[in-house]
Motif scaffolding. Structure first.
Motif: not given
Length: 412
Positions: A98-122
């Motif tokens: 596990v690379y925590p920084s990569s995993t953390f940023c990957h998750g935050i990107l999902q959170l931001v994009t879904v909050s802005m309107g992405s139709p995928l799950g958060r």
């Protein structure tokens, strides 16, 4: 004997810490999601689900377009400049590092994009951030690879349970979808972390039921409708799942990836002008199906638009969850099928049909037939006996897939 007791106490402490981490992550990210949604769409009161249809169409489209830019350049930069991101299943089943920084940023990107309107799950956001933070503090303990994998699996699943306030279903989900093995150690670990995470959220944010419904009633007609619906809708789910699996593996470091993702979000932005409830993870759409006045043309259009939006964003290479989108699509199919049934045959409960449809899509798309039944019970606050018609529909769908697999020699 003393060593054994000491080790058991130590393991219990690690499980509790994992659950608390997942609960704190879920609470914090939920607040962040609401903040980003309010800024992106400009509403000052109410929730995304109740306000999104009131937002000006142009503002919706612009927010989704900006989400596409964030997604495209964000994942492109993450792949190009960060250490490799590993999926939760690769970490757990293949013991990948596990690379925590990569995993953390990957998750935050999902959170931001879904909050802005992405139709995928958060749900992927909370799961990945929880795994990243848990992996960070696990470095201070001397653990073997199997112990680390088990704790990270529990961290991932517990964060999901904390977001949806569904501890029992999440404990099953951890075993059924991540660990893929039932054992006493797995069951206890999953249960302790899931319930700890949910209780942490309840302590921090209150006991919120996201899709709360009054206890639903069923009759004999529902027990005839449920297996028939399950059998036939399994065919639709199979082909849609096949289309999802056909999504190519994109090279995130290539400039072409940026064009694909932005183009897919432009299409979603256009669809959102006519069908605002496709935006977000699917909660807005499912709540619309459950509570709004029935409109056949809008419901069928919304269902089709959501299916297309999810498909094109996954095809382009964007990241996100499948849980809420699958529940929304299944709920829409349940609504349409129940309305058609009630037009000619003894009436069945429309909300119950929507719940059954949501459970079916959730079960088959995500390979969690047992967890899906309890998941829908918990997130709608239904009594345990209402699991019976849901389980019958899921079993019927599984039977249909089994028959199809045998007849057409298709691996399902």
């Amino acid at each position: 004997m003393k060593i054994s007791i000491k080790n058991q106490f130590r393991w219990l402490l690690l499980l509790l810490l994992t659950g608390i981490t997942a609960g704190v992550v879920a609470s914090t990210l939920t607040i962040l999601i609401h903040l980003i949604q309010a800024i992106s769409f400009g509403y000052h009161s109410g929730s995304f689900s109740s306000e999104i249809a009131k937002v000006a169409p142009l503002r919706r489209a612009i927010s989704v377009f900006l989400a596409g830019i964030v997604a495209a350049f964000g994942w492109h930069a993450l792949a190009k400049y960060f250490k490799p991101f590993k999926t939760i299943k690769a970490i757990v089943q293949d013991h990948e590092k596990v690379y925590p920084s990569s995993t953390f940023c990957h998750g935050i990107l999902q959170l931001v994009t879904v909050s802005m309107g992405s139709p995928l799950g958060r749900e992927g956001a909370s799961r990945e951030v929880s795994v990243a933070l848990t992996a960070t503090w696990l470095q201070f303990f001397q653990l073997n690879k199997k112990e680390i994998s088990l704790l990270l699996a529990c961290a991932s699943g517990a964060a999901l349970g904390a977001v949806y306030n569904a501890p029992l279903a999440t404990a099953i989900f951890i075993i059924e979808n991540i660990l893929l093995k039932w054992s006493k150690r797995h069951v206890l670990s999953a249960a302790i972390t899931s319930f700890t995470a949910v209780w942490t959220v309840r302590l921090l944010s209150g006991n919120v039921i996201q899709y709360k419904l009054s206890p639903l009633d069923w009759n004999s007609s529902l027990f005839l409708w449920a297996p028939l619906f399950g059998f036939f809708v399994a065919i639709i789910i199979f082909f849609y799942k096949y289309l999802l699996k056909m999504s190519p593996k994109r090279d995130l470091t290539s400039p072409t990836y940026i064009y694909w993702v932005i183009s897919s979000f432009v299409l979603v932005a256009i669809l959102s002008i006519f069908f605002p409830h496709i935006l977000g993870n699917g909660k807005a759409g499912l709540l619309y199906f459950l509570h709004a006045k029935y409109d056949f043309f809008y419901v069928s259009g919304l269902l089709s638009a959501k299916a297309v939006a999810v498909l094109v964003t996954f095809y382009a290479g964007a990241f996100g969850g499948r849980i809420a989108p699958s529940m929304m699509m299944g709920g829409g199919l349940g609504l349409l099928a129940a309305q058609a049934w009630n037009s000619y045959l003894p009436n069945i409960s429309i909300p119950f049909a929507i719940v059954i449809g949501a459970a079916l899509f959730l079960a088959i798309i995500n390979n969690i037939p047992v967890a899906a039944v309890f998941f829908l019970l918990e997130i709608t606050d239904q009594p345990l006996w209402n699991a019976l018609p849901i389980a019958i529909a899921v079993l019927s769908a599984l039977l249909c897939q089994k028959i199809g697999s045998s007849l057409f020699k298709i691996k399902i």
